[in-house]
Design a protein around this motif. Structure first.
Motif, PDB file in Angstrom:
ATOM      1  N   SER A  96       0.821  -0.978  -0.052  1.00 18.11           N
ATOM      2  CA  SER A  96      -0.215  -0.026   0.013  1.00 18.11           C
ATOM      3  C   SER A  96       0.969   1.410  -0.090  1.00 18.11           C
ATOM      4  O   SER A  96       1.936   1.272   0.691  1.00 18.11           O
ATOM      5  N   ALA A  97       0.568   2.125  -0.683  1.00 16.88           N
ATOM      6  CA  ALA A  97       1.277   3.470  -0.930  1.00 16.88           C
ATOM      7  C   ALA A  97       0.216   4.519  -1.310  1.00 16.88           C
ATOM      8  O   ALA A  97      -0.833   4.498  -1.719  1.00 16.88           O
ATOM      9  N   GLN A  98       0.737   5.951  -1.068  1.00 19.46           N
ATOM     10  CA  GLN A  98      -0.015   7.088  -1.614  1.00 19.46           C
ATOM     11  C   GLN A  98       0.234   6.958  -3.175  1.00 19.46           C
ATOM     12  O   GLN A  98       0.981   6.572  -3.747  1.00 19.46           O
ATOM     13  N   THR A 120       8.720   8.649  -5.290  1.00 15.97           N
ATOM     14  CA  THR A 120       8.983   8.936  -3.930  1.00 15.97           C
ATOM     15  C   THR A 120       8.472  10.101  -3.622  1.00 15.97           C
ATOM     16  O   THR A 120       8.149  11.190  -4.300  1.00 15.97           O
ATOM     17  N   ILE A 121       8.057  10.347  -2.224  1.00 11.46           N
ATOM     18  CA  ILE A 121       7.512  11.837  -1.848  1.00 11.46           C
ATOM     19  C   ILE A 121       8.548  12.062  -0.871  1.00 11.46           C
ATOM     20  O   ILE A 121       8.767  11.333   0.111  1.00 11.46           O
ATOM     21  N   GLN A 122       9.009  13.297  -1.036  1.00 14.73           N
ATOM     22  CA  GLN A 122      10.028  13.743  -0.087  1.00 14.73           C
ATOM     23  C   GLN A 122       9.281  14.686   1.021  1.00 14.73           C
ATOM     24  O   GLN A 122       8.208  15.552   0.561  1.00 14.73           O
ATOM     25  N   ARG A 123       9.394  14.458   2.201  1.00 15.30           N
ATOM     26  CA  ARG A 123       8.818  15.215   3.467  1.00 15.30           C
ATOM     27  C   ARG A 123       9.554  15.412   4.330  1.00 15.30           C
ATOM     28  O   ARG A 123      10.426  14.433   5.003  1.00 15.30           O
ATOM     29  N   GLU A 124       9.479  16.566   5.124  1.00 18.58           N
ATOM     30  CA  GLU A 124      10.456  16.794   6.118  1.00 18.58           C
ATOM     31  C   GLU A 124       9.730  16.305   7.338  1.00 18.58           C
ATOM     32  O   GLU A 124       8.445  16.663   7.629  1.00 18.58           O
ATOM     33  N   LYS A 130      12.685  12.950   4.759  1.00 18.14           N
ATOM     34  CA  LYS A 130      12.514  11.583   4.481  1.00 18.14           C
ATOM     35  C   LYS A 130      11.702  11.222   3.087  1.00 18.14           C
ATOM     36  O   LYS A 130      11.182  12.082   2.598  1.00 18.14           O
ATOM     37  N   SER A 131      12.198  10.157   2.617  1.00 15.37           N
ATOM     38  CA  SER A 131      11.660   9.609   1.523  1.00 15.37           C
ATOM     39  C   SER A 131      10.167   8.536   1.704  1.00 15.37           C
ATOM     40  O   SER A 131      10.400   7.757   2.614  1.00 15.37           O
ATOM     41  N   TYR A 132       9.368   8.775   1.068  1.00 13.86           N
ATOM     42  CA  TYR A 132       8.291   7.937   1.079  1.00 13.86           C
ATOM     43  C   TYR A 132       7.808   7.263  -0.028  1.00 13.86           C
ATOM     44  O   TYR A 132       7.862   7.925  -1.237  1.00 13.86           O
ATOM     45  N   LEU A 133       7.307   5.971   0.141  1.00 15.85           N
ATOM     46  CA  LEU A 133       7.022   5.382  -1.231  1.00 15.85           C
ATOM     47  C   LEU A 133       5.597   5.906  -1.865  1.00 15.85           C
ATOM     48  O   LEU A 133       4.539   6.126  -0.995  1.00 15.85           O
TER      49      LEU A 133
END
Ligand SMILES: [Zn+2]
Length: 138
Positions: A96-98, A120-124, A130-133
């Motif tokens: 599961s992922a965005q 990837t989504i970069q989020r602080e 941080k990288s999110y799938l």
């Protein structure tokens, strides 16, 4: 608790580099994501890291407009909803992922079976980048 608690440091390090990793059983070829220490099918310990292609298809999704705290802090709310989907990777496992770049104003038009490509989504978070799938239409 988030299922991402199951993902280890190597997974996030690979993600930072734009790669999706899991594990493969050398005895029965079962592939898993997140990676396992022991094969869930034959219980073998002969496991190696598997690099996934990052390609898959959408098998289920939901649009979330009342987000959990972390996502609210990332700027999502009823006026800025987001889509979470279950993606079946071409290698077999589901994750599961965005889901990005889909029409959130018309979620009924989001197509089950559509081809997706990982991103990837970069989020602080706490001062750290941080990288999110995530996945987007291929
Ligand atoms: Zn196995």
């Amino acid at each position: 608790m988030s299922e991402f608690a199951l993902f280890n440091k190597e997974f996030f390090r690979a993600l930072q580099a734009g790669e999706l990793i899991g594990s493969k059983c050398l005895d029965c070829d079962e592939v898993s994501i997140p990676q396992r220490e022991i094969c869930p099918v034959c219980h073998s310990h002969e496991i190696e890291i598997e690099n996934f292609s990052g390609k898959g298809e959408l098998v289920a999704y939901t649009v979330i407009s009342v987000p959990p705290v972390k996502m609210a802090e990332a700027g999502y709310d009823s006026k800025n909803p987001y889509c979470v989907g279950i993606v079946e990777l071409v290698e077999g496992p589901r994750i599961s992922a965005q889901i990005l770049d889909v029409d959130l104003a018309h979620p009924e038009l989001i197509e089950i079976g559509m081809d997706l490509q990982m991103t990837t989504i970069q989020r602080e978070e706490g001062g750290l980048q941080k990288s999110y799938l995530a996945f987007k239409p291929a």
